[in-house]
Write an enzyme that holds these catalytic residues in place. Structure first.
Site, PDB file in Angstrom:
ATOM      1  N   HIS A  82       0.898  -1.166   0.076  1.00 17.14           N
ATOM      2  CA  HIS A  82       0.061  -0.013   0.063  1.00 17.14           C
ATOM      3  C   HIS A  82       0.889   1.353  -0.227  1.00 17.14           C
ATOM      4  CE1 HIS A  82      -3.331   2.714   0.902  1.00 17.14           C
ATOM      5  NE2 HIS A  82      -2.495   3.331   1.681  1.00 17.14           N
ATOM      6  N   ASP A 161     -15.077   1.893   7.828  1.00 16.75           N
ATOM      7  CA  ASP A 161     -14.310   3.063   7.128  1.00 16.75           C
ATOM      8  C   ASP A 161     -14.816   3.830   6.321  1.00 16.75           C
ATOM      9  OD1 ASP A 161     -11.472   4.275   6.772  1.00 16.75           O
ATOM     10  OD2 ASP A 161     -11.860   3.297   4.761  1.00 16.75           O
ATOM     11  N   ARG A 168     -15.088  12.157   8.435  1.00 18.41           N
ATOM     12  CA  ARG A 168     -14.105  12.907   8.642  1.00 18.41           C
ATOM     13  C   ARG A 168     -13.723  14.014   7.548  1.00 18.41           C
ATOM     14  NH1 ARG A 168     -10.142   8.465   8.205  1.00 18.41           N
ATOM     15  NH2 ARG A 168      -8.616   9.980   8.493  1.00 18.41           N
ATOM     16  N   SER A 183      -7.908   3.348   9.517  1.00 19.40           N
ATOM     17  CA  SER A 183      -8.475   3.427   8.094  1.00 19.40           C
ATOM     18  C   SER A 183      -7.594   2.688   7.117  1.00 19.40           C
ATOM     19  CB  SER A 183      -8.490   4.767   7.473  1.00 19.40           C
ATOM     20  OG  SER A 183      -9.010   4.891   6.093  1.00 19.40           O
ATOM     21  N   LYS A 187      -8.481  -1.654   6.134  1.00 22.87           N
ATOM     22  CA  LYS A 187      -8.876  -2.228   4.743  1.00 22.87           C
ATOM     23  C   LYS A 187      -7.571  -3.234   4.431  1.00 22.87           C
ATOM     24  CE  LYS A 187      -9.056   2.269   3.483  1.00 22.87           C
ATOM     25  NZ  LYS A 187      -9.295   3.276   2.889  1.00 22.87           N
TER      26      LYS A 187
END
Length: 433
Positions: A82, A161, A168, A183, A187
């Site tokens: 990621h 999320d 947010r 968050s 995931k």
């Protein structure tokens, strides 16, 4: 248990229990707790923070708010990577096929981009026919068959999320490290991989503007992964200038292809070899980092990594002729070359300025409903440390928009050129985990 008591407790700086955090997540997802109470808690977390135990409890509750993908039927170690995002970040398009060509199992679920350019899914879709909407069964089959799949996230993955992020976004609580870390990691953990490598970027073109904040975020996410029994590592990488030369969807796909053919820009190649070597160690394919980099380079040299990209595109319905004949990609109506007005060394390129200009040219989304122009973008001709003559090409813009002269001026001003020689940027700053 009352939500007002939980808000009050965090407002006053006390630690929330596992049960209190689970109560909040469960009831917010089930629409029992209203947005105004959830936003009050988010703001309390923003100001008071959370300790590592609380962040792990929050991540775990979010992780279990929806479907968790079971990848146990995939043979071997399942890896996921990621990136926190940046300008010109096409790393997954290079890194995925590269490590898969060495035998790693890349089971990657990606999102779409909001900002400078599209995300990995948008970039893939600039190739005719590519489908990123793949069933869980076919996703698993594809990884078993060819070692790699890059698909869109399922709708049932981490609904907590989705709700919290939307909240947010409109309550000025996005840039809270506990909320960012939970968050991202919820995931990644729900996606089912055995190991996770996090590319945490910092600089003008990244979400985290300074190395200290990036280090805190990276360390927090690695701690979450370890707490939840997942092999997690993070690399801090520079995003004070764009990564590679291309910014824009089809332009970045072309650069990824060129990189896998052995003609990639130095910084992108260096980043992918280093990240790839860490992944090979996580996957128990090559324990020595330097030997891993040599193995990865050999897969570029013999074109096996590029062939793996072709397999990926073909398996997901794409026309692989695009990967050889770049003229097949959609073309922009207008092309504008920007030249240097002075001579010297490139001291700085504002990645943020370049990224925002690319978005305004059509390459990205200002809102989630915007339609991306796959052909738009920017290709740099000079990077930090390069010498440039007066009148020499700095960059080329591609767009289908008219009356964008102000953007062209901003792009020229994004380059700072000085008389003294400037050292090249260091792309990797630290490895955590």
């Amino acid at each position: 248990m009352q939500m007002t008591d939980i808000i009050l407790k965090k407002r006053d700086g006390f630690e929330l229990s596992k049960e209190e955090i689970a109560f909040f997540i469960k009831n917010y997802v089930n629409n029992i707790i209203p947005d105004y109470q959830a936003s009050a808690l988010a703001m309390a977390i923003y100001f008071q923070g959370m300790n590592k135990k609380e962040i792990s409890f929050l991540t775990d509750s979010m992780l279990h708010s929806g479907e968790i993908i079971d990848l146990s039927s995939i043979n071997g170690v399942k890896i996921d990577k990621h990136s926190t995002g940046g300008v010109g970040d096409k790393t997954s398009l290079v890194l995925g096929p590269l490590v898969a060509s060495c035998g790693a199992k890349v089971a990657k679920m990606s999102g779409r981009g909001l900002g400078h350019t599209g995300g990995t899914l948008d970039k893939l879709e600039s190739i005719k026919g590519v489908s990123v909407n793949v069933s869980k069964e076919n996703f698993i089959k594809q990884v078993n068959d060819i070692g790699i799949a890059i698909i869109g996230q399922t709708g049932d993955l981490v609904p907590a999320d989705k709700k919290l992020y939307a909240l947010r976004d409109v309550t000025a609580t996005v840039d809270s490290i506990p909320l960012i870390a939970s968050s991202i990691m919820s995931k990644k953990l729900a996606s089912g991989a055995d190991t996770i490598l996090l590319d945490v970027k910092f600089g003008s073109g990244a979400f985290m503007k300074d190395i200290k904040s990036a280090e805190e975020l990276a360390s927090t996410m690695v701690e979450i992964g370890k707490h939840l029994n997942r092999d997690t590592k993070a690399v801090l990488t520079d995003m004070d200038q764009p990564l590679g030369m291309a910014i824009g969807n089809s332009l970045e796909v072309i650069e990824a292809c060129e990189t896998l053919k052995g003609r990639g820009p130095k910084d992108l190649v260096e980043l992918c070899l280093n990240l790839g070597a860490i992944i090979l160690k996580q996957a128990h394919i090559e324990e020595d980092i330097e030997k891993g980099k040599v193995l990865l380079q050999s897969k570029i040299d013999n074109l096996e990594a590029f062939k793996k990209l072709e397999e990926l595109i073909k398996y997901q319905g794409g026309d692989i002729s695009y990967l050889e004949d770049y003229s097949k990609f959609e073309k922009s109506k207008y092309q504008k070359e920007i030249y240097s007005s002075k001579e010297g060394y490139v001291e700085k390129i504002s990645a943020l300025e370049i990224g925002e200009c690319a978005m305004h040219l059509g390459a990205g989304r200002a809102t989630k409903d915007d339609v991306i122009d796959m052909a738009s973008g920017i290709v740099l001709n000079k990077k930090v440390g390069d010498f440039v003559k007066k009148g020499e090409l700095l960059l080329t813009c591609y767009t289908n928009k008219e009356n964008v002269e102000e953007i062209y001026k901003d792009l020229e001003n994004s380059y700072i050129i000085v008389q003294n020689k400037v050292p090249n940027h260091k792309i990797i700053h630290e490895i955590i985990g």
